[in-house]
Design an enzyme around this catalytic site. Structure first.
Site, PDB file in Angstrom:
ATOM      1  N   GLU A 145       0.755  -1.032   0.093  1.00  0.00           N
ATOM      2  CA  GLU A 145       0.072  -0.022  -0.017  1.00  0.00           C
ATOM      3  C   GLU A 145       0.932   1.167   0.171  1.00  0.00           C
ATOM      4  OE1 GLU A 145      -3.460   0.346   2.788  1.00  0.00           O
ATOM      5  OE2 GLU A 145      -3.053   2.490   2.820  1.00  0.00           O
ATOM      6  N   GLU A 150      -2.670  11.511   1.593  1.00  0.00           N
ATOM      7  CA  GLU A 150      -4.003  11.374   2.298  1.00  0.00           C
ATOM      8  C   GLU A 150      -3.822  12.316   3.250  1.00  0.00           C
ATOM      9  OE1 GLU A 150      -5.109   7.637   4.650  1.00  0.00           O
ATOM     10  OE2 GLU A 150      -3.087   7.499   5.184  1.00  0.00           O
TER      11      GLU A 150
END
Ligand SMILES: *[C@@H]1O[C@H](CO)[C@@H](O)[C@H](O)[C@H]1NC(C)=O
Ligand SMILES: *[C@@H]1O[C@H](CO)[C@@H](O)[C@H](O)[C@H]1NC(C)=O
Length: 253
Positions: A145, A150
């Protein structure tokens, strides 16, 4: 016989023997968000692994994802009541928003000896309870990931690369002017031994470099979503929240 000599000389000339530089291939072109049709050519709605809920308080649907003006993809999170809860990791999560997610139709693989570059401009909020993200995650199993960007409702932007759930490289920096457009760039490349080097930039400045174990050769989903609450805190906002992205471009290195 002697007539062939000039061409033999050409074939042996060092200039011609030099390999041509490898040209970057465009995987997703900058025109992707020009119209709903171009968007739908490259992306599907909701999470690319299937499903409309994940690890936060939003349920995704197509209606909350739109080309707001030509070239700009906007996801809107709208407060709602009366939604059934989500289930994630054996736990129930209250759904307090309808929002949107989309996943690229193509899967991305860091090739042996090569790499990929992801570029985009984003307009994202850092309000408590809002969790916009632009990220890559494993198609089979997990990790890899790579959180190319974010925002977890804390005034910061986060860049993360996971080796396992308990072993991640993370970098959080202060995120000023959330209402302005910011440039995000991430370069991933084979660093040898199946390790990927992951470099992150914001607004043209290199932020950090991480290394991901066993990343090379693994298929990745690209996800753009506006989750709510969850890791970004709760309660979230009582009015609509938007997350916009433009000039997305993905090329090989
Ligand atoms: C993850 O794995 C890579 C490659 O082995 C290593 O360089 C990196 O330090 C690891 N990260 C963490 C947090 O252990
Ligand atoms: C909130 O978002 C929804 C979905 O996009 C829209 O229908 C509604 O009009 C918005 N509400 C406000 C107050 O803008």
């Amino acid at each position: 016989m002697h007539l062939l000599l000039p061409s033999v000389a050409l074939l042996l000339s060092p200039a011609l023997a030099k390999p041509h530089p490898k040209r970057a291939t465009t995987l997703i072109p900058r025109t992707v968000f020009d119209t709903t049709a171009t968007f739908e050519q490259y992306f599907t709605y909701n999470y690319p692994w299937g499903g409309t809920t994940h690890n936060g308080g939003a349920r995704m649907d197509k209606a909350h994802v739109s080309i707001s003006t030509p070239g700009v993809l906007t996801i809107t999170a709208q407060p709602v009541k009366g939604q059934p809860p989500a289930t994630h990791g054996g736990k129930q999560i209250a759904i307090n928003y309808l929002s949107g997610a989309c996943g690229a139709k193509q899967k991305f693989t860091i090739p042996k000896g090569g790499g990929l570059i992801f570029n985009a401009q984003v307009q994202a909020t850092t309000t408590k309870g809002t969790w916009p993200a632009f990220w890559l995650t494993a198609v089979q199993g997990w990790p890899p990931e790579i959180d190319m960007a974010e925002w977890k409702g804390s005034g910061k932007i986060s860049f993360n690369t996971f080796n396992t759930s308990s072993s991640a490289q993370t970098k959080d920096i202060t995120y000023t002017s959330p209402s302005a457009w910011h440039d995000i760039k991430c370069q991933v490349k084979d660093n040898g031994g199946s390790v990927a080097q992951v470099k992150y930039w914001m607004d043209g400045t290199e932020v950090t470099t991480h290394y991901g174990r066993d990343y090379v050769g693994k298929e990745l989903y690209l996800v753009i979503n506006l989750q709510m609450e969850g890791s970004s805190g709760s309660p979230g906002p009582i009015t609509n929240t938007t997350y916009s992205i433009r000039n997305l471009e993905i090329t090989t290195l």
